[in-house]
Design a protein around this motif. Structure first.
Motif, PDB file in Angstrom:
ATOM      1  N   CYS A  80      18.397  13.015  54.011  1.00  0.00           N
ATOM      2  CA  CYS A  80      18.809  13.087  52.607  1.00  0.00           C
ATOM      3  C   CYS A  80      20.327  13.112  52.453  1.00  0.00           C
ATOM      4  O   CYS A  80      20.869  13.838  51.610  1.00  0.00           O
ATOM      5  N   GLY A 103       3.376  18.399  41.816  1.00  0.00           N
ATOM      6  CA  GLY A 103       4.089  17.512  40.899  1.00  0.00           C
ATOM      7  C   GLY A 103       4.419  18.135  39.565  1.00  0.00           C
ATOM      8  O   GLY A 103       5.125  17.523  38.747  1.00  0.00           O
ATOM      9  N   LEU A 136       5.923  21.052  44.882  1.00  0.00           N
ATOM     10  CA  LEU A 136       5.691  19.825  45.634  1.00  0.00           C
ATOM     11  C   LEU A 136       5.066  20.230  46.965  1.00  0.00           C
ATOM     12  O   LEU A 136       5.666  20.983  47.742  1.00  0.00           O
ATOM     13  N   GLN A 138      11.372  13.127  50.877  1.00  0.00           N
ATOM     14  CA  GLN A 138      11.122  12.587  49.544  1.00  0.00           C
ATOM     15  C   GLN A 138      10.999  13.707  48.517  1.00  0.00           C
ATOM     16  O   GLN A 138      11.529  13.605  47.392  1.00  0.00           O
ATOM     17  N   ARG A 180      14.490  15.185  47.954  1.00  0.00           N
ATOM     18  CA  ARG A 180      15.325  14.266  47.173  1.00  0.00           C
ATOM     19  C   ARG A 180      14.983  14.368  45.681  1.00  0.00           C
ATOM     20  O   ARG A 180      15.861  14.376  44.820  1.00  0.00           O
ATOM     21  N   ARG A 181      13.686  14.449  45.376  1.00  0.00           N
ATOM     22  CA  ARG A 181      13.288  14.585  43.968  1.00  0.00           C
ATOM     23  C   ARG A 181      13.758  15.923  43.405  1.00  0.00           C
ATOM     24  O   ARG A 181      14.246  15.996  42.267  1.00  0.00           O
ATOM     25  N   SER A 226      17.466  15.767  42.556  1.00  0.00           N
ATOM     26  CA  SER A 226      17.970  14.723  41.659  1.00  0.00           C
ATOM     27  C   SER A 226      17.314  14.719  40.280  1.00  0.00           C
ATOM     28  O   SER A 226      17.872  14.124  39.350  1.00  0.00           O
ATOM     29  N   ASP A 227      16.167  15.369  40.126  1.00  0.00           N
ATOM     30  CA  ASP A 227      15.431  15.315  38.856  1.00  0.00           C
ATOM     31  C   ASP A 227      15.582  16.648  38.132  1.00  0.00           C
ATOM     32  O   ASP A 227      14.804  17.585  38.328  1.00  0.00           O
ATOM     33  N   PHE A 249      12.598  17.806  35.848  1.00  0.00           N
ATOM     34  CA  PHE A 249      11.432  18.231  36.623  1.00  0.00           C
ATOM     35  C   PHE A 249      11.575  19.668  37.087  1.00  0.00           C
ATOM     36  O   PHE A 249      10.668  20.492  36.906  1.00  0.00           O
TER      37      PHE A 249
END
Length: 431
Positions: A168, A264, A268, A280, A283-284, A287-288, A291
């Motif tokens: 990452c 989700g 996660l 993954q 990273r979400r 960056s989100d 969320f």
């Protein structure tokens, strides 16, 4: 006289005693104290110990409650030697407590036929008001800390999380990586990674320098994401801590955490051996913004509904009161229930089952004791505040509980003949 392992004894020594000495000493203690109920916490040590002691106690053994911690059944069922011993434990005990429905189903499959306690976190709940005071102000998206449960032993896989962080490089620079319960090798590797990827490293606690529970909570309260990976678990206390403190949990899918959060939405869930999948998810999480902020709100509502220590304490006290009434009324119906290994003569050598895997788990359990002690102190503080509140209204918690138990005992004595252990040398008919 203090017990010491004999010079020719090759069994592992656990806290100063060999396994067979522990069994013999515990059986003697039960004979002396004549408790109404035995409650063993964790199966591979407490449960196996009671199982072996019952073989020495014969019919003198009182009713037995077994508490399953995390991996006790789910993980050790894969080992044929432990599987047979688990079946002995679960086939012989009268009451069973665990953290998820999965482990109830496993216990039934392995021969348990007694009464199940409410499915609640073994560590208890949280003082939510105090926990909120330890959270950093503002939304989760404003945070820049990643926490990692970093014990590199037994079923834990922090090395996979470090692999994921290396994948990452586009999102982790500028973040702080906070390690807790960190093994030396993980600290060393994390230091190299942070140096290479422009990250700050903080070691909140190591394997020999554990932090206070409030410090662990405040760590999660500063975090944007909290990673905990293991090949086996139940709820996972660090997952609950992250939920309560507003950090997004990135949690292995090998436990029961999915009963507390939806993948989700509130967390996660990842394969603990899949570094790319963990990358993954990380990273979400980094960056989100919408969320992680939405997940924090969902988890806060879940914590209020399900993790308040006052609610959990009340439910557990109710369960124990029901069991106390049953035991004092003559004990559970044990017809057809197993008794574990066959009775053997006092002093006969215990089966040498204790292996290197359990020695490794011993080390991990020892490392967690300080953390558990801090949680107990937090719970004691809650009890003290509750008692002070009750006294201010002219009542007291302990006097109420004492009167309740005295009433249960009195009713039980009126309803049934007093249950007593047989005297030594009594006949089968007398028993």
């Amino acid at each position: 006289q203090p017990l010491e392992p004999g010079s020719g004894n090759t069994e592992p020594v656990i806290e100063g005693l060999s396994w067979s000495q522990r069994v013999s000493a515990f059986a003697g203690l039960v004979k002396d104290l004549k408790p109404d109920l035995l409650d063993s916490m964790e199966i591979q040590h407490g449960g196996y110990l009671v199982l072996e002691a019952r073989a020495l106690l014969s019919r003198e053994a009182p009713p037995w409650m077994v508490h399953n911690w995390g991996s006790d059944v789910y993980y050790y069922r894969r080992n044929p030697r432990h599987l047979e011993r688990l079946k002995d434990v679960l086939g012989a005990c009268d009451y069973y407590g665990c953290e998820c429905d999965r482990d109830i189903e496993l216990a039934r499959a392995f021969g348990f036929s007694g009464k199940v306690l409410p499915v609640l976190p073994n560590a208890g709940g949280f003082d939510l008001e105090r926990a909120r005071a330890l959270r950093s102000p503002g939304p989760t998206s404003a945070r820049s800390v990643i926490t990692l449960k970093a014990a590199n032993s037994f079923v834990y896989r922090p090395d996979v999380a470090l692999d994921a962080i290396e994948h990452c490089g586009d999102v982790v620079p500028g973040h702080r990586l906070a390690l807790y319960t960190a093994s030396d090798d993980i600290q060393e590797r994390a230091g190299r990674i942070c140096s290479e990827m422009d990250m700050e490293l903080e070691v909140v606690s190591g394997s020999g320098t554990l932090a206070a529970h409030e410090r662990i909570l405040s760590m999660h309260g500063e975090a944007r994401a909290s990673i905990s990976l293991s090949e086996s678990d139940a709820i996972c206390t660090s997952f609950l801590e992250a939920m309560v403190m507003g950090s997004l949990p990135i949690q292995s899918d090998t436990g029961c955490s999915s009963a507390w959060a939806e993948d989700g939405r509130g967390a996660l869930f990842v394969d603990p051996l899949d570094a790319e999948g963990v990358a993954q998810a990380l990273r979400r999480a980094l960056s989100d913004d919408s969320f992680v902020d939405s997940a924090a709100k969902i988890n806060a509502a879940a914590a209020t509904a399900r993790l308040d220590d006052k609610v959990i304490l009340a439910r557990m006290m109710e369960a124990y009161e029901e069991i106390a009434a049953e035991v004092l009324s003559g004990g559970p119906d044990t017809a057809g229930r197993g008794t574990g290994p066959e009775t053997r003569a006092e002093g006969e050598r215990v089966e040498r089952w204790y292996d290197s895997e359990l020695l490794e788990r011993d080390a991990h359990i020892a490392a967690l004791r300080s953390h558990v002690s801090e949680m107990q102190r937090s719970l004691d503080g809650f009890h003290q505040r509750l008692e002070a509140s009750e006294r201010s209204r002219g009542r007291g918690v302990r006097p109420l509980l004492r009167r309740l138990l005295e009433r249960i005992r009195s009713q039980a004595q009126r309803r049934a003949p007093k249950r007593r252990l047989p005297a030594a040398g009594s006949s089968e008919d007398e028993r």
